[in-house]
Design a protein around this motif. Sequence first.
Motif, PDB file in Angstrom:
ATOM      1  N   LEU A 197      37.588  51.282  41.759  1.00 18.04           N
ATOM      2  CA  LEU A 197      38.777  51.926  42.312  1.00 18.04           C
ATOM      3  C   LEU A 197      39.850  50.900  42.636  1.00 18.04           C
ATOM      4  CD1 LEU A 197      37.263  54.540  44.819  1.00 18.04           C
ATOM      5  CD2 LEU A 197      38.198  54.983  42.542  1.00 18.04           C
ATOM      6  N   ALA A 198      39.428  49.705  43.025  1.00 18.38           N
ATOM      7  CA  ALA A 198      40.392  48.651  43.343  1.00 18.38           C
ATOM      8  C   ALA A 198      41.235  48.308  42.122  1.00 18.38           C
ATOM      9  CB  ALA A 198      39.661  47.417  43.853  1.00 18.38           C
ATOM     10  N   ASN A 199      40.595  48.176  40.963  1.00 17.68           N
ATOM     11  CA  ASN A 199      41.342  47.887  39.734  1.00 17.68           C
ATOM     12  C   ASN A 199      42.258  49.047  39.361  1.00 17.68           C
ATOM     13  OD1 ASN A 199      40.004  45.450  39.509  1.00 17.68           O
ATOM     14  ND2 ASN A 199      38.444  46.234  38.112  1.00 17.68           N
ATOM     15  N   GLU A 200      41.734  50.256  39.507  1.00 19.49           N
ATOM     16  CA  GLU A 200      42.523  51.438  39.169  1.00 19.49           C
ATOM     17  C   GLU A 200      43.796  51.491  40.008  1.00 19.49           C
ATOM     18  OE1 GLU A 200      42.642  55.168  36.876  1.00 19.49           O
ATOM     19  OE2 GLU A 200      41.415  53.343  36.763  1.00 19.49           O
ATOM     20  N   SER A 201      43.664  51.247  41.293  1.00 19.29           N
ATOM     21  CA  SER A 201      44.816  51.280  42.193  1.00 19.29           C
ATOM     22  C   SER A 201      45.760  50.109  41.940  1.00 19.29           C
ATOM     23  CB  SER A 201      44.330  51.256  43.646  1.00 19.29           C
ATOM     24  OG  SER A 201      45.419  51.152  44.539  1.00 19.29           O
ATOM     25  N   TYR A 202      45.197  48.927  41.727  1.00 16.19           N
ATOM     26  CA  TYR A 202      46.024  47.735  41.541  1.00 16.19           C
ATOM     27  C   TYR A 202      46.907  47.854  40.306  1.00 16.19           C
ATOM     28  CZ  TYR A 202      47.289  42.894  40.507  1.00 16.19           C
ATOM     29  OH  TYR A 202      47.995  41.758  40.199  1.00 16.19           O
TER      30      TYR A 202
ATOM     31  N   TRP B 281      34.881  34.916  30.335  1.00 16.18           N
ATOM     32  CA  TRP B 281      35.208  36.323  30.096  1.00 16.18           C
ATOM     33  C   TRP B 281      35.567  37.098  31.357  1.00 16.18           C
ATOM     34  CZ3 TRP B 281      32.018  39.569  32.709  1.00 16.18           C
ATOM     35  CH2 TRP B 281      30.748  39.083  33.065  1.00 16.18           C
ATOM     36  N   ARG B 282      35.091  36.659  32.525  1.00 15.74           N
ATOM     37  CA  ARG B 282      35.412  37.378  33.765  1.00 15.74           C
ATOM     38  C   ARG B 282      36.908  37.430  34.045  1.00 15.74           C
ATOM     39  NH1 ARG B 282      30.343  35.268  34.972  1.00 15.74           N
ATOM     40  NH2 ARG B 282      28.950  36.709  36.091  1.00 15.74           N
ATOM     41  N   ASN B 283      37.673  36.545  33.420  1.00 17.50           N
ATOM     42  CA  ASN B 283      39.115  36.476  33.661  1.00 17.50           C
ATOM     43  C   ASN B 283      39.920  37.505  32.877  1.00 17.50           C
ATOM     44  OD1 ASN B 283      38.972  34.256  35.434  1.00 17.50           O
ATOM     45  ND2 ASN B 283      38.885  32.820  33.717  1.00 17.50           N
ATOM     46  N   TYR B 284      39.237  38.335  32.085  1.00 16.81           N
ATOM     47  CA  TYR B 284      39.970  39.235  31.186  1.00 16.81           C
ATOM     48  C   TYR B 284      39.506  40.680  31.356  1.00 16.81           C
ATOM     49  CZ  TYR B 284      41.107  34.745  29.084  1.00 16.81           C
ATOM     50  OH  TYR B 284      41.537  33.453  28.894  1.00 16.81           O
ATOM     51  N   GLN B 285      40.476  41.577  31.421  1.00 15.14           N
ATOM     52  CA  GLN B 285      40.179  42.998  31.571  1.00 15.14           C
ATOM     53  C   GLN B 285      39.380  43.547  30.390  1.00 15.14           C
ATOM     54  OE1 GLN B 285      43.645  45.460  32.803  1.00 15.14           O
ATOM     55  NE2 GLN B 285      44.733  43.500  32.958  1.00 15.14           N
TER      56      GLN B 285
ATOM     57  N   TYR C 155      36.845  42.392  28.915  1.00 17.85           N
ATOM     58  CA  TYR C 155      35.404  42.131  28.924  1.00 17.85           C
ATOM     59  C   TYR C 155      34.772  42.249  30.313  1.00 17.85           C
ATOM     60  CZ  TYR C 155      37.904  39.591  25.295  1.00 17.85           C
ATOM     61  OH  TYR C 155      38.799  39.248  24.316  1.00 17.85           O
ATOM     62  N   GLY C 156      35.554  42.008  31.352  1.00 17.41           N
ATOM     63  CA  GLY C 156      35.023  42.012  32.709  1.00 17.41           C
ATOM     64  C   GLY C 156      35.620  43.104  33.572  1.00 17.41           C
ATOM     65  N   THR C 157      35.469  42.940  34.860  1.00 14.70           N
ATOM     66  CA  THR C 157      35.981  43.921  35.823  1.00 14.70           C
ATOM     67  C   THR C 157      36.686  43.234  36.992  1.00 14.70           C
ATOM     68  OG1 THR C 157      33.741  43.936  36.750  1.00 14.70           O
ATOM     69  CG2 THR C 157      34.327  45.754  35.298  1.00 14.70           C
ATOM     70  N   GLY C 158      37.077  41.966  36.802  1.00  5.75           N
ATOM     71  CA  GLY C 158      37.807  41.260  37.838  1.00  5.75           C
ATOM     72  C   GLY C 158      36.982  41.032  39.096  1.00  5.75           C
ATOM     73  N   VAL C 159      37.692  40.662  40.167  1.00 10.20           N
ATOM     74  CA  VAL C 159      36.990  40.374  41.424  1.00 10.20           C
ATOM     75  C   VAL C 159      36.309  41.619  41.981  1.00 10.20           C
ATOM     76  CG1 VAL C 159      38.511  38.446  42.007  1.00 10.20           C
ATOM     77  CG2 VAL C 159      39.075  40.735  42.816  1.00 10.20           C
ATOM     78  N   ALA C 160      36.847  42.793  41.668  1.00 14.27           N
ATOM     79  CA  ALA C 160      36.258  44.032  42.195  1.00 14.27           C
ATOM     80  C   ALA C 160      34.866  44.254  41.636  1.00 14.27           C
ATOM     81  CB  ALA C 160      37.159  45.221  41.865  1.00 14.27           C
ATOM     82  N   GLY C 161      34.737  44.190  40.302  1.00 12.83           N
ATOM     83  CA  GLY C 161      33.444  44.423  39.689  1.00 12.83           C
ATOM     84  C   GLY C 161      32.473  43.285  39.902  1.00 12.83           C
ATOM     85  N   ASP C 162      32.991  42.076  40.087  1.00 13.79           N
ATOM     86  CA  ASP C 162      32.112  40.931  40.251  1.00 13.79           C
ATOM     87  C   ASP C 162      31.665  40.741  41.693  1.00 13.79           C
ATOM     88  OD1 ASP C 162      30.957  38.690  38.688  1.00 13.79           O
ATOM     89  OD2 ASP C 162      31.992  37.475  40.184  1.00 13.79           O
TER      90      ASP C 162
ATOM     91  N   ARG D 204      44.421  34.184  32.340  1.00 13.11           N
ATOM     92  CA  ARG D 204      43.721  35.372  32.819  1.00 13.11           C
ATOM     93  C   ARG D 204      44.701  36.510  33.077  1.00 13.11           C
ATOM     94  NH1 ARG D 204      40.656  33.535  38.016  1.00 13.11           N
ATOM     95  NH2 ARG D 204      40.564  31.596  36.807  1.00 13.11           N
ATOM     96  N   ASP D 205      44.204  37.743  33.011  1.00 15.96           N
ATOM     97  CA  ASP D 205      45.065  38.896  33.271  1.00 15.96           C
ATOM     98  C   ASP D 205      44.515  39.755  34.409  1.00 15.96           C
ATOM     99  OD1 ASP D 205      42.908  40.149  32.075  1.00 15.96           O
ATOM    100  OD2 ASP D 205      43.968  40.699  30.250  1.00 15.96           O
ATOM    101  N   VAL D 206      43.771  39.118  35.323  1.00 18.75           N
ATOM    102  CA  VAL D 206      43.303  39.781  36.536  1.00 18.75           C
ATOM    103  C   VAL D 206      43.753  38.953  37.729  1.00 18.75           C
ATOM    104  CG1 VAL D 206      41.319  40.896  35.437  1.00 18.75           C
ATOM    105  CG2 VAL D 206      41.077  38.597  36.393  1.00 18.75           C
ATOM    106  N   PRO D 207      43.929  39.573  38.890  1.00 18.42           N
ATOM    107  CA  PRO D 207      44.426  38.838  40.063  1.00 18.42           C
ATOM    108  C   PRO D 207      43.402  37.851  40.612  1.00 18.42           C
ATOM    109  CG  PRO D 207      43.848  41.085  40.671  1.00 18.42           C
ATOM    110  CD  PRO D 207      43.760  41.022  39.176  1.00 18.42           C
TER     111      PRO D 207
END
Length: 463
Positions: free
Chosen positions: A442-447, A247-251, A253-260, A294-297
């Motif tokens: 904020l990283a996700n918001e900007s990205y 689930w970490r790979n998907y917006q 359910y997760g928050t990508g590398v920033a939230g993790d 996945r849909d996160v960088p």
Amino acid sequence: MKQNTSRRSFIKKATLSSAALTAAPHVFSNSYDEKILLSRTYGEYNYSANDRINLALIGSGIQGIYDTSSALRVPGVQLVAACDLYSGRLDRAKELWGDSIFVTRDYRKILQHKDIDAVIIATPDHWHQKITIDALKEGKHVYCEKPMVQKFEEGQAIIKAQQDSSMICQVGSQGMSSLGNEKAKQLYEEGAIGDLVMLDMYNDRYSAEGAWQYPIPPDANVDTVDFDTFLGKAPKVPYEPKRFFRWRNYQDYGTGVAGDLFVHAFSTLNHIISSHGPNRAMATGGLRYWNDGRDVPDVSITLYDYPKTETHAAFNAAFRINFIAGNGGGGGFKLIGTEGEMEVGQNHVKVTRSKLGMTPSDYSMIAYTEATQEKIRLGYQERQLNTRESSLNTGTTTWQAPNDYKGGHYDHFYNFFNAIRTKGEVVQDPTFGLRAAGAALLANESYFKKKPVNWNPDEMKLV
């Protein structure tokens, strides 16, 4: 800056220390290299069965198991229940902690148990807010895994629920209570590195597992996995095991590398320098290798601006994650100041103080005649920019945890359970947790918006 007095104290102590260490033949090197052992003292208690804290785990996945294992090392704590949406994990919970524990797919049944005192919430990020609030309302103490929230706007409701309930709520960034963080905070406040100029954080990985391609059990199917409940408030999609187990790979359910990953660093950084966080972020990156749906960088670089406050100068922070690092992997967290550098880990702190070059070298003198060069040298000598004291006050000191140190994860739970027993304070409450999560998000918001974003760290909201 109120650090000035303590900084002078640190410099004096460091100079005396270096002088003592620079006995011949090292005296000619004008630097020191010392190692100091850290220590931690825990209270010793013998708890009866009636005095034990009854703990339940909600989300018995990878982090949930590691959390529970650390929690159960703290004296006077016992696990009585576990919840997960995959039946195989419930079998694993009994395998680890005994057939007597109560297991269920429905977290609400956990909260209904009157004999449960506290819960660990280690679910996917999009479930954190709801389960945390429900648990607090049911009179349970909560240890919620980081990031505390998936969305900025979710945090205030948790803060209010905790205040209304008067229950303890600790956010689970497990290095927060470590010996490394504790010593780093003390050293920073003593002025060990002068005014903070930059934070350099990076995390390189070079494995499928490190890039969240976790194994999917062969018995995973619509019967063993409650996929509809897993989706929760996320968009409805057909059963897909990768979405559940990775689930970490998907917006959704997760928050990508920033939230993790960023959130760990923000927790440590804000704690050490007593900050509310940054006020601006600019992110870039992309999906460079792990094209697995996945849909996160998998590569992310974010630059943050921290404004000047009473506890720190204005500075910049650089956060970098690379999930396809051909160098084999590694990580670092360094506070860089005007007078030194501090490398921080859970088990160690390393402070390096260097001599600031204030006099010109042959590089910049080459354009002048020999006579002019001599006049310039004499002029600098008269200004006495390089003192013996500044030369002595250079070198490296490493504070290291002992081999029998129980670790930052243990300390974080020790802090949590001690707060429950004494009605005291935790090191990472919901307000702190929102500031750490907010800065990371904020990283996700900007990205995804492809532009810089602004944040009010005091009010904890986008600007």
